[in-house]
Write an enzyme that holds these catalytic residues in place. Structure first.
Site, PDB file in Angstrom:
ATOM      1  CB  SER A 102      32.850  36.881  43.427  1.00  0.00           C
ATOM      2  OG  SER A 102      34.472  36.812  44.492  1.00  0.00           O
ATOM      3  CG  MET A 103      35.602  34.224  38.878  1.00  0.00           C
ATOM      4  SD  MET A 103      35.410  32.320  38.557  1.00  0.00           S
ATOM      5  CE  MET A 103      34.064  32.880  37.256  1.00  0.00           C
ATOM      6  CE  LYS A 106      37.684  46.379  45.938  1.00  0.00           C
ATOM      7  NZ  LYS A 106      38.312  46.328  44.870  1.00  0.00           N
ATOM      8  CG  ASN A 125      41.732  44.283  48.846  1.00  0.00           C
ATOM      9  OD1 ASN A 125      42.660  44.266  49.177  1.00  0.00           O
ATOM     10  ND2 ASN A 125      42.247  43.311  47.408  1.00  0.00           N
ATOM     11  CG  ASP A 145      41.799  45.629  45.118  1.00  0.00           C
ATOM     12  OD1 ASP A 145      42.191  44.737  44.653  1.00  0.00           O
ATOM     13  OD2 ASP A 145      41.241  46.269  45.901  1.00  0.00           O
ATOM     14  N   GLY A 162      35.929  55.315  41.857  1.00  0.00           N
ATOM     15  CA  GLY A 162      35.638  54.380  42.484  1.00  0.00           C
ATOM     16  C   GLY A 162      36.908  53.705  43.815  1.00  0.00           C
ATOM     17  N   GLY A 163      36.554  52.295  45.428  1.00  0.00           N
ATOM     18  CA  GLY A 163      37.688  52.249  45.770  1.00  0.00           C
ATOM     19  C   GLY A 163      38.652  51.357  44.346  1.00  0.00           C
TER      20      GLY A 163
END
Ligand code: ATR
Length: 282
Positions: free
Chosen positions: A27-28, A78, A99, A114, A136-137
């Protein structure tokens, strides 16, 4: 909101933020938000909190007890996080996944930024038919975004058919069996699976290259790496491509606004920073 002139590590009461997910190695978000906090003079610190699914309730108890002011939620939390919060925004209820969490007075709330991030690069694009890969989420946000754009024909396909069937019913779109995803004829195909993401599946694609017939837009919501196999093969076939950077920055900016209502994260500088970090492979 807490602000200060000194760097966060100098402040006696630094507000904590962070991202939960499993796995979280690539993750950034911490780098991006810490940069934005520092730029805006916010005395906050954003951490990476890898979290196993069974620890989710304990995490939100801890978030209520500690000076945790907000955070992000990524896979696989999520959907399951929603039941552990005090409230959900109308947008989060519509999407069925979150999120972002933030405080609204004494209420620890969930939202989904998102959707806005997904829509950012599509502002001037007309899509007639879309196929979403994955259920998925993240796919929920993509489907909500496509509905917002009023795309006339939307399909969803997933390796595990039952999950796509459920989403198709919930969002009023049609289910495309996984084996039929190569012949959907959609002019926009979105990868919302984890295939191609940095890590074990980095060389994988959710779609055989022969599926890119005619012209269209391939949109990968994966941003690390920026060029996935899915996008590379679409480009070779003459399709337009959209990587996940704009969505990543867009959702981060929306989350930032939820936490620090009168402040903004500048989009272009944020994207340039993430690009530099990805190129440096940090
Ligand atoms: P997110 O919140 O990012 O959507 P997720 O809920 O874990 O993450 O969903 C991951 C998606 O990637 C799912 O649609 C998953 O398919 P399954 O429901 O069949 O598990 C998809 N995915 C993961 N690995 C995959 C693979 N090897 N091939 C195809 N799809 C895959």
């Amino acid at each position: 909101m807490i602000t200060g002139k000194n760097p966060p590590f100098m402040m006696p009461y630094t507000a904590l933020f962070g991202i939960i997910g499993h796995p979280l190695a690539h993750s950034m978000s911490p780098a991006l938000h810490n940069w934005a906090f520092s730029r805006a003079g916010i005395a906050g610190f954003y951490m990476a909190w890898p979290l196993q699914p069974e620890k989710l309730p304990a995490f939100f108890d801890a978030a209520r007890a500690l000076p945790v002011r907000g955070g992000n939620i990524t896979l696989p939390h999520k959907v399951t996080s929603m039941a552990l919060l005090d409230g959900l925004s109308p947008r989060a209820q519509r999407v069925g996944a979150i999120n972002t969490f933030y405080w609204d007075d004494a209420c620890l709330c969930g939202d989904n930024t998102d959707v806005a991030g997904f829509l950012d690069p599509l502002a001037h694009r007309r899509i007639l038919s879309a196929l979403v890969l994955g259920a998925g989420g993240a796919s929920r946000a993509v489907l909500a975004g496509l509905k917002e754009l009023e795309v006339p024909d939307i399909g969803v396909s997933n390796r595990t058919a039952g999950k796509a069937e459920t989403l198709a019913e919930e969002f009023g779109v049609h289910h495309v069996p996984w084996d039929d995803r190569t012949s959907s004829g959609a002019d926009c195909i979105i990868n919302a699976t984890t295939q191609g993401m940095a890590g074990e599946g980095v060389d994988n694609t959710p779609l055989p290259a022969r599926a890119f017939r005619g012209k269209g837009l391939a949109y990968d919501i994966v941003y690390n790496p920026l060029e996935t196999r899915f996008l590379r093969e679409a480009g070779v076939a003459g399709w337009d491509t959209q990587d996940g950077l704009a969505m990543f920055v867009g959702q981060a900016r929306e989350s930032f606004r939820l936490w620090h209502r009168d402040k903004d994260m500048p989009a272009r500088e944020a994207a340039a920073l993430v690009k530099r970090l990805l190129a440096a492979d940090v």
